[in-house]
Design a protein around this motif. Structure first.
Motif, PDB file in Angstrom:
ATOM      1  N   ALA A 119      48.532  40.635  36.669  1.00 23.26           N
ATOM      2  CA  ALA A 119      47.358  39.921  37.180  1.00 23.26           C
ATOM      3  C   ALA A 119      47.332  39.940  38.704  1.00 23.26           C
ATOM      4  O   ALA A 119      46.275  40.155  39.322  1.00 23.26           O
ATOM      5  N   VAL A 120      48.492  39.728  39.339  1.00 21.24           N
ATOM      6  CA  VAL A 120      48.543  39.725  40.803  1.00 21.24           C
ATOM      7  C   VAL A 120      48.345  41.145  41.344  1.00 21.24           C
ATOM      8  O   VAL A 120      47.670  41.331  42.368  1.00 21.24           O
ATOM      9  N   ARG A 121      48.918  42.128  40.674  1.00 24.66           N
ATOM     10  CA  ARG A 121      48.699  43.518  41.107  1.00 24.66           C
ATOM     11  C   ARG A 121      47.208  43.850  41.100  1.00 24.66           C
ATOM     12  O   ARG A 121      46.686  44.465  42.049  1.00 24.66           O
ATOM     13  N   HIS A 122      46.490  43.448  40.061  1.00 20.83           N
ATOM     14  CA  HIS A 122      45.048  43.691  40.020  1.00 20.83           C
ATOM     15  C   HIS A 122      44.326  42.980  41.169  1.00 20.83           C
ATOM     16  O   HIS A 122      43.431  43.545  41.815  1.00 20.83           O
ATOM     17  N   ALA A 123      44.724  41.734  41.423  1.00 23.18           N
ATOM     18  CA  ALA A 123      44.087  40.970  42.499  1.00 23.18           C
ATOM     19  C   ALA A 123      44.376  41.589  43.859  1.00 23.18           C
ATOM     20  O   ALA A 123      43.479  41.680  44.715  1.00 23.18           O
ATOM     21  N   TRP A 124      45.612  42.013  44.097  1.00 21.94           N
ATOM     22  CA  TRP A 124      45.960  42.628  45.381  1.00 21.94           C
ATOM     23  C   TRP A 124      45.251  43.964  45.566  1.00 21.94           C
ATOM     24  O   TRP A 124      44.821  44.289  46.671  1.00 21.94           O
ATOM     25  N   ARG A 125      45.148  44.744  44.499  1.00 15.21           N
ATOM     26  CA  ARG A 125      44.418  46.017  44.588  1.00 15.21           C
ATOM     27  C   ARG A 125      42.975  45.798  45.040  1.00 15.21           C
ATOM     28  O   ARG A 125      42.445  46.530  45.876  1.00 15.21           O
ATOM     29  N   ALA A 126      42.344  44.804  44.423  1.00 14.39           N
ATOM     30  CA  ALA A 126      40.955  44.524  44.770  1.00 14.39           C
ATOM     31  C   ALA A 126      40.836  44.011  46.194  1.00 14.39           C
ATOM     32  O   ALA A 126      39.958  44.428  46.958  1.00 14.39           O
ATOM     33  N   LYS A 127      41.737  43.119  46.589  1.00 12.68           N
ATOM     34  CA  LYS A 127      41.656  42.508  47.914  1.00 12.68           C
ATOM     35  C   LYS A 127      42.027  43.486  49.025  1.00 12.68           C
ATOM     36  O   LYS A 127      41.348  43.559  50.055  1.00 12.68           O
ATOM     37  N   ALA A 128      43.097  44.265  48.828  1.00 14.05           N
ATOM     38  CA  ALA A 128      43.599  45.133  49.895  1.00 14.05           C
ATOM     39  C   ALA A 128      42.900  46.480  49.938  1.00 14.05           C
ATOM     40  O   ALA A 128      42.712  47.051  51.022  1.00 14.05           O
ATOM     41  N   TRP A 129      42.542  47.020  48.762  1.00 19.48           N
ATOM     42  CA  TRP A 129      42.055  48.397  48.708  1.00 19.48           C
ATOM     43  C   TRP A 129      40.660  48.532  48.095  1.00 19.48           C
ATOM     44  O   TRP A 129      40.161  49.644  47.955  1.00 19.48           O
ATOM     45  N   ALA A 130      40.058  47.412  47.699  1.00 19.83           N
ATOM     46  CA  ALA A 130      38.736  47.431  47.060  1.00 19.83           C
ATOM     47  C   ALA A 130      38.727  48.342  45.831  1.00 19.83           C
ATOM     48  O   ALA A 130      37.769  49.077  45.587  1.00 19.83           O
TER      49      ALA A 130
END
Length: 276
Positions: free
Chosen positions: A254-265
């Motif tokens: 879940a955090v990996r998905h959130a970080w991907r969206a936040k950092a790399w769109a």
């Protein structure tokens, strides 16, 4: 004599495509390239046919990512360190990222069987502008099968040269570390999830990544067993303990998905092997 497996993976950007070239020696290889997210992101599944390591075995993995390339690397199952007669089994990962490269290092969990002598070394060298997102998850013994970690040692080394180094040894006879509230508190699964960069992450971006991790953890069953920090201006880390692998992996995904969206769109795309 133990087995020595070596795998070299080179990624480069060719127009819109992240191409890869691999060389292997011994029982270590990758499956074919996959592009479930489009040509710019190369997905690889790392396979170790023997299924585990015993004393004397060594696995060397060298990753080189050229400018602008993006690789996602995972595994089809758990890595296993089996009982040893005294020799150490070692896995070493050396990743070198050029400017603008991105690496997602997402293997499934490592299991340290009772009686093992294991060592896992992960070193990520990032040029300015390069970034990596990854995790390391360890199960001591087989918690789900009630097979405890009663003998042996496991050594861990996580490093971003010049910025972050975590190194330690878990011994089965170290009751203070394993059971103390200041140690693993009786939990037998532990994990580290990180987002790291080759140059300082801006304070606003760093705080947004911490907020995403803390928000996901706050509503999770592992809320009291997890914590997010920024030990360096180039690194954001989420650490967690758990009684089983599944809840920890659920949180990390879940955090990996959130970080991907936040950092790399980028959208929350998972490697296909996780659902097969």
């Amino acid at each position: 004599m133990g087995w020595h497996g070596r795998l070299e993976l080179d990624y480069r950007r060719d127009g819109d495509i992240t191409q890869s070239h691999d060389r292997h020696d011994g029982p270590l290889r990758v499956l074919q390239r996959l592009y479930p997210e489009g040509p710019g992101i190369c997905h690889h599944v790392l396979v170790h046919p023997p299924g585990g390591m015993v004393g004397g075995d060594t696995l060397d993995i060298a990753l080189r990512l050229a400018e602008g390339s993006h690789a996602v690397i995972t595994s089809p199952g758990a890595a296993r360190f089996y009982r040893s007669q005294g020799e150490r089994a070692v896995q070493q990962v050396q990743a070198t990222l050029a400017h603008g490269a991105r690496l997602e290092w997402l293997p499934l969990e490592t299991i340290a069987y009772s009686g093992c002598e294991g060592e896992n070394r992960l070193v990520f060298t990032l040029a300015e502008g390069a970034e990596t997102l990854g995790w390391d998850v360890l199960a001591l013994g087989l918690p789900a099968a009630e097979q405890p970690f009663e003998r042996g040692r496991y050594r861990q080394h996580l490093e971003l040269p010049g910025a972050w180094l975590e190194r330690g040894t878990i011994s089965a006879d170290d009751a203070v570390l394993l059971d103390s509230p200041l140690g693993l508190a009786g939990q037998r699964v532990l994990g580290t999830l990180w987002f790291a960069a080759g140059a300082p992450i801006t304070p606003a971006r760093r705080e947004s990544l911490l907020d995403e991790a803390r928000g996901a953890a706050a509503g999770h069953a592992l809320a009291r067993l997890s914590g997010a920090t920024a030990p360096n201006d180039r690194v954001v880390v989420l650490r967690a303990l758990a009684p089983r692998v599944e809840p920890l992996m659920d949180l990390f995904k879940a955090v990996r998905h959130a970080w991907r969206a936040k950092a790399w769109a980028l959208t929350a795309a998972s490697p296909r092997v996780w659902t097969t």
